[in-house]
Design an enzyme around this catalytic site. Structure first.
Site, PDB file in Angstrom:
ATOM      1  N   GLU A 198     -20.906 -83.005 101.063  1.00  0.00           N
ATOM      2  CA  GLU A 198     -21.478 -82.177  99.994  1.00  0.00           C
ATOM      3  C   GLU A 198     -20.383 -81.818  98.984  1.00  0.00           C
ATOM      4  O   GLU A 198     -19.281 -81.410  99.376  1.00  0.00           O
ATOM      5  CB  GLU A 198     -22.040 -80.901 100.642  1.00  0.00           C
ATOM      6  CG  GLU A 198     -23.391 -80.480 100.181  1.00  0.00           C
ATOM      7  CD  GLU A 198     -24.513 -81.492 100.438  1.00  0.00           C
ATOM      8  OE1 GLU A 198     -24.763 -82.318  99.533  1.00  0.00           O
ATOM      9  OE2 GLU A 198     -25.145 -81.431 101.494  1.00  0.00           O
TER      10      GLU A 198
ATOM     11  N   SER B  36     -47.151 -84.812  83.181  1.00  0.00           N
ATOM     12  CA  SER B  36     -46.723 -84.464  84.542  1.00  0.00           C
ATOM     13  C   SER B  36     -47.890 -83.826  85.269  1.00  0.00           C
ATOM     14  O   SER B  36     -48.425 -82.801  84.835  1.00  0.00           O
ATOM     15  CB  SER B  36     -45.551 -83.490  84.495  1.00  0.00           C
ATOM     16  OG  SER B  36     -45.508 -82.743  85.693  1.00  0.00           O
TER      17      SER B  36
ATOM     18  N   LEU C 205     -33.468 -81.558  96.892  1.00  0.00           N
ATOM     19  CA  LEU C 205     -33.861 -82.850  97.469  1.00  0.00           C
ATOM     20  C   LEU C 205     -33.981 -83.934  96.388  1.00  0.00           C
ATOM     21  O   LEU C 205     -34.662 -84.931  96.571  1.00  0.00           O
ATOM     22  CB  LEU C 205     -35.170 -82.693  98.249  1.00  0.00           C
ATOM     23  CG  LEU C 205     -35.097 -81.678  99.404  1.00  0.00           C
ATOM     24  CD1 LEU C 205     -36.458 -81.490 100.055  1.00  0.00           C
ATOM     25  CD2 LEU C 205     -34.077 -82.115 100.461  1.00  0.00           C
TER      26      LEU C 205
ATOM     27  N   SER D 107     -35.271 -84.130  93.151  1.00  0.00           N
ATOM     28  CA  SER D 107     -36.479 -84.493  92.408  1.00  0.00           C
ATOM     29  C   SER D 107     -36.111 -85.100  91.059  1.00  0.00           C
ATOM     30  O   SER D 107     -36.780 -86.018  90.583  1.00  0.00           O
ATOM     31  CB  SER D 107     -37.384 -83.275  92.225  1.00  0.00           C
ATOM     32  OG  SER D 107     -36.703 -82.264  91.528  1.00  0.00           O
ATOM     33  N   SER D 108     -35.026 -84.644  90.450  1.00  0.00           N
ATOM     34  CA  SER D 108     -34.692 -85.190  89.133  1.00  0.00           C
ATOM     35  C   SER D 108     -34.177 -86.625  89.250  1.00  0.00           C
ATOM     36  O   SER D 108     -34.536 -87.476  88.434  1.00  0.00           O
ATOM     37  CB  SER D 108     -33.712 -84.292  88.384  1.00  0.00           C
ATOM     38  OG  SER D 108     -32.529 -84.141  89.101  1.00  0.00           O
TER      39      SER D 108
ATOM     40  N   ASP E 208     -27.016 -88.668  94.339  1.00  0.00           N
ATOM     41  CA  ASP E 208     -28.479 -88.550  94.356  1.00  0.00           C
ATOM     42  C   ASP E 208     -29.145 -89.802  93.808  1.00  0.00           C
ATOM     43  O   ASP E 208     -30.129 -90.295  94.351  1.00  0.00           O
ATOM     44  CB  ASP E 208     -28.931 -87.349  93.503  1.00  0.00           C
ATOM     45  CG  ASP E 208     -28.321 -86.060  93.995  1.00  0.00           C
ATOM     46  OD1 ASP E 208     -27.735 -86.061  95.093  1.00  0.00           O
ATOM     47  OD2 ASP E 208     -28.424 -85.048  93.276  1.00  0.00           O
TER      48      ASP E 208
ATOM     49  N   TYR F  39     -22.342 -75.087  89.329  1.00  0.00           N
ATOM     50  CA  TYR F  39     -22.032 -76.467  89.710  1.00  0.00           C
ATOM     51  C   TYR F  39     -20.936 -77.017  88.795  1.00  0.00           C
ATOM     52  O   TYR F  39     -19.925 -77.541  89.251  1.00  0.00           O
ATOM     53  CB  TYR F  39     -23.303 -77.316  89.619  1.00  0.00           C
ATOM     54  CG  TYR F  39     -23.112 -78.732  90.086  1.00  0.00           C
ATOM     55  CD1 TYR F  39     -23.363 -79.078  91.410  1.00  0.00           C
ATOM     56  CD2 TYR F  39     -22.665 -79.723  89.223  1.00  0.00           C
ATOM     57  CE1 TYR F  39     -23.177 -80.385  91.851  1.00  0.00           C
ATOM     58  CE2 TYR F  39     -22.467 -81.025  89.650  1.00  0.00           C
ATOM     59  CZ  TYR F  39     -22.737 -81.352  90.962  1.00  0.00           C
ATOM     60  OH  TYR F  39     -22.547 -82.643  91.395  1.00  0.00           O
TER      61      TYR F  39
END
Ligand code: GLA
Length: 362
Positions: free
Chosen positions: A30, A64, A117, A119-120, A164, A213
């Site tokens: 991570e 969406s 998780l 999604s992007s 990712d 971040y």
């Protein structure tokens, strides 16, 4: 094509093609990817599907289903929100020399947004796969991941690494993807024997994920600069980072020890030892402690949930997953026991005043 009537209802035409991409959960490694380090993600069953057709006007139209929102992109005008990821992908393909016509896109996803998780990344990878298919573009899966990462950095403003997008583009739900983020060398590894994944959302949305971040990333760059290396991946001996001032010392210590944990895990898997799940789980526990104490990306809800998971019977190890600051936790548990363990853990978690949700097993 499955569900094409939904596209038809929105755009009054049948879709030409569709593509999908899975979310991922990271088991170890991570905050190492933007330090040129090692990661160990696996795809999760939840995925994002994109159906595509040609738009009859000069604009891109995006719908969406989750947000029940239709957005029109006037060419070259960057939208905000979820459409910015798609806009970024299209722009980057054009900058690479591909002619992209006006498109209609219908997005549908079972990956919870803001859960850690990816999604992007799944939205970006599914969009790029869909466009590749529609226009027969000669781009491979690694290039898809690279375009997707650039879309995230340049159009969504998160200075993310490439984990990712590589996981969404290359991993499957049955194997771990051991990736060297510097060289992009990768190996597909089998999952620890007699174990399965349990993912629980903490019920706490990610806050400050973007700004903190980017701050962590620049702290790591400063640390690497002070140590005279290209990236923290180049530090092998953890004693080397002791000369750094706080908090850079602790940030660098996390990255160096986390890289070792990934390499240790790979060795455990390759050794095929009987107790691989429990040894792997210990590394996950150590990873969480390091993310909490040294990297400071945990929050009380995640620590509470991880603590309950780590003490539950049948659990080999547990940690937060993804960037942190909220979202989901991942645990390695005895094969077939995930659902029962989840029920006990959620009960105890609710006594602590939180409301969690099981995401895997579905
Ligand atoms: C987010 C980023 C990744 C990675 C993780 C932390 O998911 O997108 O690149 O840095 O956080 O491991």
């Amino acid at each position: 094509m499955e569900h094409s009537h939904e596209f038809q209802n929105i755009f009054n035409q049948t879709p030409e093609t569709q593509a999908y991409a899975h979310g991922r959960v990271n088991l170890l490694g991570e905050h190492t990817d933007y330090n040129d380090g090692y990661v160990l993600p696996i795809a999760i069953p939840q995925k994002t599907t994109v159906q595509l057709g040609f738009s009859l006007d000069e604009q891109h139209h995006i719908y969406s289903q989750e947000l029940n929102e239709k957005i029109t992109i006037f060419r070259n005008n960057q939208p905000s929100g979820f459409a910015s990821y798609i806009f970024g992908c299209i722009e980057l393909l054009q900058q690479a020399g591909y002619q992209i016509p006006s498109l209609n896109l219908y997005i549908k996803s079972s990956i919870p947004i803001g859960s850690g998780l990816s999604s992007s990344a799944a939205l970006e990878v599914a969009t790029l796969r869909g466009i590749r298919q529609l226009l027969n573009l000669p781009i491979n899966d690694v290039e898809i991941a690279q375009f997707a990462q650039q879309a995230e950095i340049n159009y969504a403003g998160v200075q993310c690494g490439i984990m990712d997008q590589m996981a969404s583009s290359l991993a499957d739900t049955q194997h771990m993807l051991f990736l060297d983020t510097r060289t992009l060398a990768r190996q597909i590894l089998s999952f620890p024997a007699l174990a399965e994944i349990l993912i629980i959302h903490s019920g706490c949305d990610r806050t400050l994920a973007g700004s903190k971040y980017n701050q962590r990333r620049s702290e790591c760059q400063q640390a690497a600069h002070l140590l005279g290396v290209k990236a923290l991946r180049d530090i092998d001996d953890v004693a080397t980072v002791e000369i750094l001032p706080e908090p850079l010392h602790r940030r660098a210590r996390h990255v160096v020890t986390e890289n070792h944990r990934v390499l240790d895990a790979v060795e455990i898997i390759e050794d095929l030892q009987d107790n691989s799940a429990s040894r792997f789980g210990e590394l996950m526990n150590a990873s969480h402690a390091s993310l909490r104490n040294d990297y400071e990306v945990s929050v009380p809800a995640l620590d509470t949930l991880v603590d309950i998971l780590q003490n539950a019977s049948g659990v080999f190890g547990a940690k937060l997953t993804g960037a942190g600051f909220g979202g989901a936790c991942v645990a390695l548990v005895a094969s077939g026991a995930g659902k029962n363990i989840a029920a006990t853990v959620l009960d105890e978690y609710s006594h602590a005043g939180y409301k969690g949700k099981v995401l895997v097993p579905e």
